[in-house]
Design a protein around this motif. Structure first.
Motif, PDB file in Angstrom:
ATOM      1  N   SER A  51       3.811  -6.728  -6.339  1.00  0.00           N
ATOM      2  CA  SER A  51       3.967  -7.778  -5.315  1.00  0.00           C
ATOM      3  C   SER A  51       5.198  -8.660  -5.519  1.00  0.00           C
ATOM      4  O   SER A  51       5.951  -8.886  -4.569  1.00  0.00           O
ATOM      5  CB  SER A  51       2.711  -8.646  -5.249  1.00  0.00           C
ATOM      6  OG  SER A  51       1.620  -7.883  -4.856  1.00  0.00           O
TER       7      SER A  51
ATOM      8  N   ARG B 274       0.822  -1.216   0.000  1.00  0.00           N
ATOM      9  CA  ARG B 274       0.000   0.000   0.000  1.00  0.00           C
ATOM     10  C   ARG B 274       0.852   1.261   0.000  1.00  0.00           C
ATOM     11  O   ARG B 274       0.570   2.208  -0.730  1.00  0.00           O
ATOM     12  CB  ARG B 274      -0.904  -0.001   1.230  1.00  0.00           C
ATOM     13  CG  ARG B 274      -2.320  -0.213   0.859  1.00  0.00           C
ATOM     14  CD  ARG B 274      -3.248  -0.037   2.024  1.00  0.00           C
ATOM     15  NE  ARG B 274      -4.136  -1.172   1.925  1.00  0.00           N
ATOM     16  CZ  ARG B 274      -4.656  -1.806   2.927  1.00  0.00           C
ATOM     17  NH1 ARG B 274      -4.417  -1.436   4.143  1.00  0.00           N
ATOM     18  NH2 ARG B 274      -5.446  -2.830   2.731  1.00  0.00           N
TER      19      ARG B 274
ATOM     20  N   HIS C 226      -5.470  -5.554 -19.981  1.00  0.00           N
ATOM     21  CA  HIS C 226      -6.148  -6.802 -20.298  1.00  0.00           C
ATOM     22  C   HIS C 226      -6.205  -7.040 -21.806  1.00  0.00           C
ATOM     23  O   HIS C 226      -6.150  -8.175 -22.255  1.00  0.00           O
ATOM     24  CB  HIS C 226      -7.546  -6.868 -19.672  1.00  0.00           C
ATOM     25  CG  HIS C 226      -8.520  -5.867 -20.201  1.00  0.00           C
ATOM     26  ND1 HIS C 226      -9.219  -6.055 -21.364  1.00  0.00           N
ATOM     27  CD2 HIS C 226      -8.895  -4.667 -19.722  1.00  0.00           C
ATOM     28  CE1 HIS C 226      -9.996  -5.016 -21.585  1.00  0.00           C
ATOM     29  NE2 HIS C 226      -9.806  -4.161 -20.613  1.00  0.00           N
TER      30      HIS C 226
ATOM     31  N   ALA D 180      -0.752  -3.536  -8.463  1.00  0.00           N
ATOM     32  CA  ALA D 180      -0.417  -4.336  -7.276  1.00  0.00           C
ATOM     33  C   ALA D 180       0.094  -5.715  -7.687  1.00  0.00           C
ATOM     34  O   ALA D 180       1.027  -6.241  -7.083  1.00  0.00           O
ATOM     35  CB  ALA D 180      -1.626  -4.471  -6.362  1.00  0.00           C
ATOM     36  N   ASP D 181      -0.503  -6.264  -8.758  1.00  0.00           N
ATOM     37  CA  ASP D 181      -0.061  -7.571  -9.253  1.00  0.00           C
ATOM     38  C   ASP D 181       1.364  -7.512  -9.781  1.00  0.00           C
ATOM     39  O   ASP D 181       2.103  -8.498  -9.700  1.00  0.00           O
ATOM     40  CB  ASP D 181      -0.993  -8.061 -10.359  1.00  0.00           C
ATOM     41  CG  ASP D 181      -2.400  -8.315  -9.862  1.00  0.00           C
ATOM     42  OD1 ASP D 181      -2.559  -8.657  -8.675  1.00  0.00           O
ATOM     43  OD2 ASP D 181      -3.343  -8.167 -10.655  1.00  0.00           O
TER      44      ASP D 181
ATOM     45  N   TYR E 187      -3.246   5.253  -9.607  1.00  0.00           N
ATOM     46  CA  TYR E 187      -3.243   3.797  -9.448  1.00  0.00           C
ATOM     47  C   TYR E 187      -4.167   3.204 -10.495  1.00  0.00           C
ATOM     48  O   TYR E 187      -5.245   3.712 -10.746  1.00  0.00           O
ATOM     49  CB  TYR E 187      -3.734   3.401  -8.054  1.00  0.00           C
ATOM     50  CG  TYR E 187      -3.876   1.907  -7.923  1.00  0.00           C
ATOM     51  CD1 TYR E 187      -2.761   1.119  -7.680  1.00  0.00           C
ATOM     52  CD2 TYR E 187      -5.100   1.281  -8.098  1.00  0.00           C
ATOM     53  CE1 TYR E 187      -2.866  -0.261  -7.606  1.00  0.00           C
ATOM     54  CE2 TYR E 187      -5.212  -0.093  -8.019  1.00  0.00           C
ATOM     55  CZ  TYR E 187      -4.100  -0.854  -7.771  1.00  0.00           C
ATOM     56  OH  TYR E 187      -4.203  -2.221  -7.708  1.00  0.00           O
ATOM     57  N   ALA E 188      -3.742   2.133 -11.108  1.00  0.00           N
ATOM     58  CA  ALA E 188      -4.582   1.408 -12.066  1.00  0.00           C
ATOM     59  C   ALA E 188      -4.596  -0.059 -11.675  1.00  0.00           C
ATOM     60  O   ALA E 188      -3.625  -0.572 -11.105  1.00  0.00           O
ATOM     61  CB  ALA E 188      -4.043   1.569 -13.483  1.00  0.00           C
ATOM     62  N   GLN E 189      -5.694  -0.707 -11.995  1.00  0.00           N
ATOM     63  CA  GLN E 189      -5.804  -2.130 -11.712  1.00  0.00           C
ATOM     64  C   GLN E 189      -4.638  -2.862 -12.365  1.00  0.00           C
ATOM     65  O   GLN E 189      -4.286  -2.595 -13.506  1.00  0.00           O
ATOM     66  CB  GLN E 189      -7.121  -2.653 -12.249  1.00  0.00           C
ATOM     67  CG  GLN E 189      -7.388  -4.073 -11.848  1.00  0.00           C
ATOM     68  CD  GLN E 189      -8.781  -4.521 -12.264  1.00  0.00           C
ATOM     69  OE1 GLN E 189      -9.537  -3.776 -12.855  1.00  0.00           O
ATOM     70  NE2 GLN E 189      -9.096  -5.759 -11.953  1.00  0.00           N
ATOM     71  N   GLY E 190      -4.029  -3.744 -11.629  1.00  0.00           N
ATOM     72  CA  GLY E 190      -2.904  -4.510 -12.138  1.00  0.00           C
ATOM     73  C   GLY E 190      -1.571  -4.060 -11.570  1.00  0.00           C
ATOM     74  O   GLY E 190      -0.610  -4.820 -11.578  1.00  0.00           O
TER      75      GLY E 190
ATOM     76  N   PRO F 275      -5.767  -0.716 -22.528  1.00  0.00           N
ATOM     77  CA  PRO F 275      -5.822  -1.446 -21.254  1.00  0.00           C
ATOM     78  C   PRO F 275      -4.894  -2.664 -21.242  1.00  0.00           C
ATOM     79  O   PRO F 275      -4.671  -3.299 -22.269  1.00  0.00           O
ATOM     80  CB  PRO F 275      -7.279  -1.894 -21.157  1.00  0.00           C
ATOM     81  CG  PRO F 275      -8.029  -1.030 -22.104  1.00  0.00           C
ATOM     82  CD  PRO F 275      -7.054  -0.657 -23.188  1.00  0.00           C
TER      83      PRO F 275
ATOM     84  N   PHE G 205      -1.068   2.251 -18.426  1.00  0.00           N
ATOM     85  CA  PHE G 205      -1.715   2.560 -17.154  1.00  0.00           C
ATOM     86  C   PHE G 205      -2.308   3.960 -17.086  1.00  0.00           C
ATOM     87  O   PHE G 205      -2.791   4.366 -16.055  1.00  0.00           O
ATOM     88  CB  PHE G 205      -0.717   2.354 -16.007  1.00  0.00           C
ATOM     89  CG  PHE G 205      -0.337   0.918 -15.841  1.00  0.00           C
ATOM     90  CD1 PHE G 205      -1.132   0.050 -15.120  1.00  0.00           C
ATOM     91  CD2 PHE G 205       0.795   0.418 -16.455  1.00  0.00           C
ATOM     92  CE1 PHE G 205      -0.787  -1.287 -14.989  1.00  0.00           C
ATOM     93  CE2 PHE G 205       1.147  -0.921 -16.327  1.00  0.00           C
ATOM     94  CZ  PHE G 205       0.343  -1.773 -15.590  1.00  0.00           C
TER      95      PHE G 205
END
Length: 76
Positions: A29, A5, A65, A25-26, A20-23, A63, A57
């Motif tokens: 990590s 975080r 995905h 954190a993936d 921040y964009a989805q992905g 995107p 991003f």
């Protein structure tokens, strides 16, 4: 989880246009794991990656995905 975080929040402050964009954190990590919890090194890796892959991003960018689906199609 708190380290992750803090790293993502620091990146969002550093680059408010990207935020921040989805992905993210993936992607972050595994860096945190390999860097054995070193938040500074992980943050630097994330920052460098985001500079190189900025378009993926940003709002309005292609995107992630869609890129992953293309990669999957090429591999299968």
């Amino acid at each position: 989880l708190q380290s992750l975080r803090r790293i993502l929040r620091a990146h969002a402050i550093l680059d408010p246009e990207q935020e921040y964009a989805q992905g993210m954190a993936d992607l972050t990590s595994p860096f945190l794991l390999v860097m054995e919890g070193d938040e500074t090194e992980t943050f630097l890796l994330l920052t460098r990656l985001m500079q190189r892959q900025r378009g993926l991003f940003l709002a309005g960018g292609e995107p992630v995905h869609r890129r992953l689906a293309l990669l999957w199609a090429m591999l299968c």
